[in-house]
Write an enzyme that holds these catalytic residues in place. Structure first.
Site, PDB file in Angstrom:
ATOM      1  CE  LYS A   1      21.728 -23.000 -40.739  1.00 58.13           C
ATOM      2  NZ  LYS A   1      21.001 -22.389 -39.599  1.00 58.13           N
TER       3      LYS A   1
ATOM      4  CD  GLN B   1      20.818 -18.939 -38.284  1.00 55.96           C
ATOM      5  OE1 GLN B   1      20.461 -19.687 -39.176  1.00 55.96           O
ATOM      6  NE2 GLN B   1      21.712 -19.290 -37.377  1.00 55.96           N
TER       7      GLN B   1
ATOM      8  CG  ASP C   1      16.454 -24.859 -36.919  1.00 55.80           C
ATOM      9  OD1 ASP C   1      17.365 -25.517 -37.457  1.00 55.80           O
ATOM     10  OD2 ASP C   1      16.518 -23.626 -36.738  1.00 55.80           O
TER      11      ASP C   1
END
Length: 282
Positions: A50, A94, A117
């Site tokens: 990412k 994460q 997200d």
């Protein structure tokens, strides 16, 4: 019949080209902040990917790494500081998190306009109510991939196997926005093969290698395999390769939905920057 392979790499490159064009026209550079706890190999690899892609696009990206035993309250304080930082557009924590940290509390702590997200309850509510917000990357990627290959979802009978908060549930919401007729199946669904055989578009996201076999799939169906299962060093999907004999189109594993998840994270970072700067309120 040999199924057409729907390449996520191809569609991701199209997304990146669009993002680069938009970024070049902006008077600012959007920024992404990623938080990782511990050294789980999969998390390390995902975060590295990412961060690399964000930098390639010209975004300002920074990864913050903390030990696995980092206290929950300290993590929440760090998130609060990032929420308040005007130089930070997107924040991603994460997953999965260590067992001592309550994931729900962490996700709720993120500012909805920085939640790239798309897991904050307010963004979830906006998804299902038809409003504007930041939505989960993998489901966004599935819809974008199908659109790229000319799949008109309007009125289509779509079956989604898997009801996770990360893929199955939000994907069902996005498909409804496309006017699809959606059935959400799961581990308690009775006679699952009979249900999947009805699908014109079948999406499988359960994390069970080669669960879906040829006889589960309608002739000519479009099959999207979201599963990524590591078995004896190989990456296997949730859909058996023999499905290619009956499906009209199929996403490969790897190289199908996976690249789309990262691409849509980059798109969400840009969207977060624009929403926040244009005075949106969630």
């Amino acid at each position: 019949m040999a199924a057409r392979l729907l390449s996520g790499h191809e569609v991701a490159q199209a997304v990146y080209a669009e993002l680069k064009a938009t970024l070049a026209s902006l008077p600012f550079v959007p920024s992404l902040r990623v938080i990782r706890l511990g050294e789980d190999p999969a998390s390390v690899a995902y975060v590295r990917l990412k961060d690399k892609k964000a930098r390639e696009l010209g975004l300002r990206s920074q990864v913050e790494v903390y030990p696995e035993d980092f206290p929950e309250e300290a993590l929440l304080r760090r998130i609060a500081l990032l929420n308040a930082d005007p130089e930070v557009d997107g924040v991603l924590v994460q997953l999965p998190l260590p067992p001592h940290i309550r994931t729900e509390r962490v996700l709720e702590a993120l500012h909805p306009l920085k939640d790239v997200d798309g897991f904050h309850p307010l963004n979830v509510g906006r998804l299902w109510s038809g409003g504007e917000g930041l939505f989960p990357c993998t489901p966004l990627g599935v819809v974008r991939l199908l659109r790229h290959y000319g799949v008109d979802l309007k009125g289509k009978e779509v079956v989604v196997v898997g009801r996770s908060n990360i893929v199955g549930k939000p994907l069902a919401g996005l498909l409804l926005r496309e006017d699809a007729t959606v059935t959400l199946a799961h581990s308690k669904t009775q006679d699952l093969p009979a249900l999947t055989r009805r699908a014109e578009v079948l999406v499988v996201a359960v994390g069970r290698p080669h669960l879906v076999r040829r006889e589960w799939v309608r002739e000519g169906a479009i099959v999207v395999d979201v599963g990524v299962n590591r078995v004896e060093g190989k990456l296997l999907g949730d859909v058996h390769p023999e499905v290619a004999e009956v499906a009209s189109a199929l996403t490969p594993v790897p190289g199908g939905v996976g690249p789309m998840t990262v691409a849509m994270l980059m798109a969400n970072t840009l969207k977060a920057a624009l929403l926040r700067r244009h005075g949106a309120s969630l």
